[in-house]
Structures are given as C-alpha cells and as structure tokens.
Design a protein around this motif. Structure first.
Motif, short mmCIF file in Angstrom:
data_model
loop_
_atom_site.label_atom_id
_atom_site.label_comp_id
_atom_site.label_asym_id
_atom_site.label_seq_id
_atom_site.Cartn_x
_atom_site.Cartn_y
_atom_site.Cartn_z
N ASN A 255 20.18 2.59 60.94
CA ASN A 255 19.81 1.23 61.34
C ASN A 255 18.40 0.87 60.92
N GLY A 256 17.49 1.83 60.95
CA GLY A 256 16.13 1.58 60.46
C GLY A 256 16.13 1.30 58.97
N ALA A 257 16.91 2.07 58.22
CA ALA A 257 17.01 1.85 56.78
C ALA A 257 17.64 0.50 56.48
N ARG A 258 18.60 0.10 57.31
CA ARG A 258 19.27 -1.20 57.15
C ARG A 258 18.29 -2.35 57.35
N LEU A 259 17.25 -2.13 58.12
CA LEU A 259 16.23 -3.13 58.36
C LEU A 259 15.16 -3.10 57.26
N ILE A 260 14.68 -1.92 56.94
CA ILE A 260 13.56 -1.78 56.00
C ILE A 260 13.99 -2.00 54.55
N GLY A 261 15.14 -1.45 54.14
CA GLY A 261 15.59 -1.53 52.75
C GLY A 261 15.70 -2.95 52.21
N PRO A 262 16.46 -3.83 52.86
CA PRO A 262 16.57 -5.19 52.35
C PRO A 262 15.24 -5.96 52.39
N SER A 263 14.42 -5.68 53.40
CA SER A 263 13.10 -6.33 53.46
C SER A 263 12.25 -5.93 52.27
N LEU A 264 12.28 -4.66 51.97
CA LEU A 264 11.55 -4.15 50.82
C LEU A 264 12.13 -4.71 49.52
N ALA A 265 13.46 -4.84 49.46
CA ALA A 265 14.12 -5.40 48.28
C ALA A 265 13.65 -6.82 48.02
N GLY A 266 13.58 -7.64 49.07
CA GLY A 266 13.12 -9.02 48.90
C GLY A 266 11.73 -9.08 48.29
N LEU A 267 10.85 -8.24 48.78
CA LEU A 267 9.49 -8.20 48.25
C LEU A 267 9.47 -7.73 46.80
N LEU A 268 10.21 -6.66 46.51
CA LEU A 268 10.22 -6.11 45.15
C LEU A 268 10.90 -7.05 44.15
N ILE A 269 11.97 -7.72 44.56
CA ILE A 269 12.63 -8.68 43.67
C ILE A 269 11.64 -9.77 43.30
N TRP A 270 10.91 -10.23 44.27
CA TRP A 270 9.92 -11.28 44.04
C TRP A 270 8.79 -10.79 43.11
#
Length: 191
Positions: free
Chosen positions: A162-177
């Motif tokens: 569940n922690g990874a489910r929260l952190i991973g997509p958040s990090l993805a949004g930043l990295l995609i940008w």
C-alpha cells in the motif's frame, strides 16, 4: 482474567516492526519496498504513455487486461515454490521482471514504441508477476525465524504494498513531468 504472556503480545519488543529484527526478512522487506515502488511507478507511467500514444481510454483497459495471465499461471507458481528453493526462484523472477521495463524504456527513449510492444510486454509482465507473487509470499515464511513474528511480517508486507501504491504513482507524475516516461521505465528496471 490472567494477563497475556508478554512473549506473545503484539506490543512485545520491536512493536509493530518486530519482524524486521530478522536480518534476512529485513533485507527482503527493504528490497521489495524499493521494487514495489518501482512497479507502481511503471504502471502509472505506462498508463500515461498508452493514453499519450492513443488518446483512447479503451487501450488503457486492454493493457490492464493483459495481466489476466496471473489467474492462469499463479497456481503453477505455488507448486514450483513447494518443489524448488524459493530464494533462487525469487531471484530468477526478479531478473526476468527487470528485463521488461528495460526493453520498454529503450523503446520509449528511442522513439520506437508502438502499442503492440506495450501489449506484448504487459502480457510478459503479467506472467512474471503470476510466478513471482506466490513464490515471494511463501518465501516470507522462511525469512522470519520466529513464527510468532510471521503475522507481523504479513502485515508489514501488506503495508509495503500500500505504501508503494501511494509513493510509486506520485513519483511517476513528477518524473514524467521532469524527464518523460522512458526514464520511469529505466528507473523501475533498476529497482
């Protein structure tokens, strides 16, 4: 009513992190936390990539559907976990899982990615996950030396997902940008 035996208490030394006192489980937990975060980072980046390529939400559903192979392969993975050394099986599945985001990252970074690549690589990823998940879960039992800590380890594994489910997509949004989807896939390959 008599007080419970302190050795069986959930508030025994180490509290909610007591299973981390087992060195092998602690190393496994840390490694899997990083790996799971990378997996969720990838799925967010892949969804963004699919929509960017197609502008069609139906393709997002098809890519997610490709992971249906988990239903058909997972029972066989349980048999493998019972017959072979689980540690070696987890290492093999993790190495195979590393290849998928690396290939996808290279295709994206070179501008050669097409939808059929994503579909094939999603099926491959589903097959690997179908093997990895039951084997990894059964390995947890071996890594926790004291069986009284097994319930705690299972709860920590759930928290990790569940922690990874929260952190991973958040990090993805930043990295995609910042750098684009290709580098998200390359980062997941490293995790």
């Amino acid at each position: 009513m008599t007080p419970a035996d302190p050795s069986e208490s959930t508030t025994s030394p180490g509290g909610m992190f007591r299973s981390l006192r087992h060195r092998n489980y602690r190393l496994f937990f840390i490694g899997q936390s990083v790996s799971m975060t990378g997996n969720w980072l990838q799925w967010a980046a892949m969804s963004w990539l699919v929509y960017s390529l197609t502008k069609d939400t139906t393709w997002l559903g098809w890519v997610g559907f490709c992971r249906i192979s988990i239903l058909f392969v997972a029972p066989f993975a349980g048999v493998l976990a019972d017959r072979f050394e689980r540690r070696k099986l987890v290492l093999a599945t993790q190495i195979m899982a590393m290849l998928q985001p690396a290939v996808l990252g290279i295709l994206v970074l070179t501008g050669r990615v097409e939808m059929w690549h994503i579909i094939v690589l999603s099926i491959y990823s589903g097959l690997i996950a179908a093997m990895d998940i039951p084997i990894r879960q059964s390995l947890t039992v071996e890594l926790v030396g004291d069986k009284r800590d097994l319930g705690n380890a299972i709860a920590l594994n759930s928290s990790m997902v569940n922690g990874a489910r929260l952190i991973g997509p958040s990090l993805a949004g930043l990295l995609i940008w910042l750098v684009g989807e290709g580098w998200c896939f390359m980062l997941n390959s490293l995790t």
